[in-house]
Write a protein that holds these residues in place. Structure first.
Motif, short mmCIF file in Angstrom:
data_model
loop_
_atom_site.label_atom_id
_atom_site.label_comp_id
_atom_site.label_asym_id
_atom_site.label_seq_id
_atom_site.Cartn_x
_atom_site.Cartn_y
_atom_site.Cartn_z
N ALA A 1 -12.21 -6.12 4.56
CA ALA A 1 -12.50 -5.48 3.46
C ALA A 1 -13.98 -5.23 3.05
O ALA A 1 -14.31 -3.98 2.75
CB ALA A 1 -11.58 -6.15 2.27
N ILE B 1 -19.53 0.23 6.72
CA ILE B 1 -19.28 1.45 7.69
C ILE B 1 -19.43 2.71 6.56
O ILE B 1 -20.41 3.48 7.39
CB ILE B 1 -17.71 1.48 8.04
N ALA B 2 -19.35 2.86 5.56
CA ALA B 2 -19.61 3.82 4.66
C ALA B 2 -21.09 4.00 4.53
O ALA B 2 -21.50 5.17 4.58
CB ALA B 2 -19.14 3.81 3.19
N VAL C 1 -14.30 4.78 -0.44
CA VAL C 1 -14.53 3.89 0.13
C VAL C 1 -13.76 2.69 -0.10
O VAL C 1 -13.26 1.87 0.67
CB VAL C 1 -15.99 3.46 -0.19
N ALA C 2 -13.46 2.43 -1.34
CA ALA C 2 -12.53 1.23 -2.02
C ALA C 2 -10.98 1.51 -1.36
O ALA C 2 -10.54 0.69 -0.94
CB ALA C 2 -12.40 1.47 -3.44
N SER C 3 -10.50 2.73 -1.21
CA SER C 3 -9.33 2.95 -0.37
C SER C 3 -9.32 2.64 1.03
O SER C 3 -8.53 2.02 1.49
CB SER C 3 -8.94 4.55 -0.64
N GLY C 4 -10.59 3.06 1.65
CA GLY C 4 -10.73 2.63 3.20
C GLY C 4 -10.64 1.13 3.19
O GLY C 4 -9.94 0.49 4.25
N SER C 5 -11.43 0.41 2.27
CA SER C 5 -11.61 -1.07 2.21
C SER C 5 -9.97 -1.68 2.06
O SER C 5 -9.49 -2.78 2.76
CB SER C 5 -12.39 -1.50 1.14
N LEU D 1 -8.32 -1.55 5.38
CA LEU D 1 -8.70 -2.30 6.41
C LEU D 1 -8.33 -3.90 6.03
O LEU D 1 -8.08 -4.45 6.97
CB LEU D 1 -10.47 -2.31 6.61
N LEU E 1 -16.09 -4.90 5.55
CA LEU E 1 -16.29 -3.48 6.29
C LEU E 1 -16.35 -2.30 6.02
O LEU E 1 -17.12 -1.34 6.50
CB LEU E 1 -15.45 -3.69 7.89
N GLY E 2 -15.58 -1.96 5.00
CA GLY E 2 -15.59 -0.71 4.48
C GLY E 2 -16.71 -0.26 3.98
O GLY E 2 -17.24 0.76 4.20
N PRO E 3 -17.48 -0.89 2.63
CA PRO E 3 -18.78 -0.57 2.49
C PRO E 3 -19.94 -0.42 3.43
O PRO E 3 -20.72 0.49 3.43
CB PRO E 3 -19.11 -1.67 1.38
#
Length: 318
Positions: free
Chosen positions: A121, A127-128, A92-96, A99, A123-125
């Motif tokens: 950023a 979306i998860a 999730v942190a990598s995806g944030s 983003l 949006l990552g958590p």
């Protein structure tokens, strides 16, 4: 410069870099297998694996001090995600981070790179969390559809002369997920000494299934009073089949309302993102003036309230 052209150029440059790296610079793969090139008992751990392992250990140590976690092990297990909570947090942190980089690139021309990076950023958590919740709901719905077949398999195993525990083990081995996973949990718990009725009730609570609660109650009553459990399960299975028919009919009748709700919620978000990519200067006042920021916050709050309202309006309790 148009942000779309800039993002497209960056994507093409990254793709060219990957092609250059993996097809030109990178050495060819060795013909001898890696297992044969290592000495017996030698385990090679890459630098990336060591960094990842160290990161997950730090996250586990920090999460152990908290009573509640953003993504707990039980929550991920309900969603059918096999990743450890610490590893999922790293993803999730990598995806944030990705983003946030995208938001910074989109805000280069309008001067809102920092604001867009922070918004993207966050949006990552979100979306998860939505993905985990959606997978959990889908897994519970699939389990509810499998209860009828599971009950029939249990009744068939009892008619064949198997014991109750042996029947549960056989059904857990032959059924499809998620019923097989939940029944395997029941088998393992009973082997450790937990009463079968308690294990079945806990599964019904985890999956929020009233139908499986009936199965658990029928088995618990039969263990206390005795009788032909196969016939009891046949009657329970017949009732569950009739309930499933009515549930599917209600779901089909309410499909139009649910689709309308999805479109009404997604339409303003899609239009906002489309304008942000194609014509970012048109939305600049929302990020540069105090009145625009207030209007944007009010719009987000109203959208959240409307989403909750519409979700309750199209939800049919059965």
């Amino acid at each position: 410069m148009n942000p779309a052209v800039l993002v497209g150029g960056i994507a093409i440059a990254l793709l060219a870099l990957l092609v250059l790296l993996f097809f030109v610079i990178a050495p060819p793969a060795p013909r001898v297998a890696r297992q044969r090139r290592l000495a017996p008992g030698t385990e090679h751990v890459s630098t990336l694996s060591r960094v990842t392992q160290r990161t997950t250990e730090v996250i586990d140590a920090a999460a152990a001090k908290r009573t509640r976690r953003l993504f707990g092990a039980d929550e991920l297990e309900l969603a059918g995600i096999k990743t450890e909570p610490s590893g999922f947090v790293v993803l999730v942190a990598s995806g944030s981070a990705v983003l946030a980089l995208l938001g910074a690139l989109l805000g280069l021309n309008s001067g809102t790179s920092i604001l867009l990076a922070l918004l993207f950023a966050l949006l990552g958590p979100v979306i998860a969390k939505v993905v985990v919740s959606t997978r959990t709901s889908s897994r519970r719905a699939k389990f509810a559809d499998q209860i009828d077949d599971t009950v029939q398999m249990l009744a068939g195993g009892l008619r064949a002369g198997h014991g109750l525990n042996r029947t549960f083990a056989a059904v857990a081995a032959e059924a499809e997920a998620p019923a097989s996973e939940e029944l395997a949990r029941v088998v393992n718990e009973t082997r450790l000494g937990r009463p079968l009725a308690d294990s079945l009730h806990s599964i019904a609570e985890r999956m929020r299934s009233a139908d499986f609660e009936w199965v658990a109650q029928a088995i618990a009553i039969n263990q206390e009073t005795g009788g032909n459990l196969a016939e009891v399960l046949d009657q329970v299975g017949k009732t569950i089949r009739e309930r499933n028919q009515i549930r599917r009919h209600v779901k089909a009748l309410s499909a139009e309302g649910r689709l309308s709700a999805i479109i009404l919620v997604a339409l303003p978000i899609g239009v906002f993102l489309f304008m942000l990519v194609t014509n970012p200067t048109y939305l600049t006042p929302f990020f540069t003036s105090i009145f625009g920021m207030i209007a944007l916050v009010i719009a987000v709050v109203l959208l959240i309230i409307g989403t909750i309202w519409v979700s309750f309006a199209v939800r049919v309790k059965f």
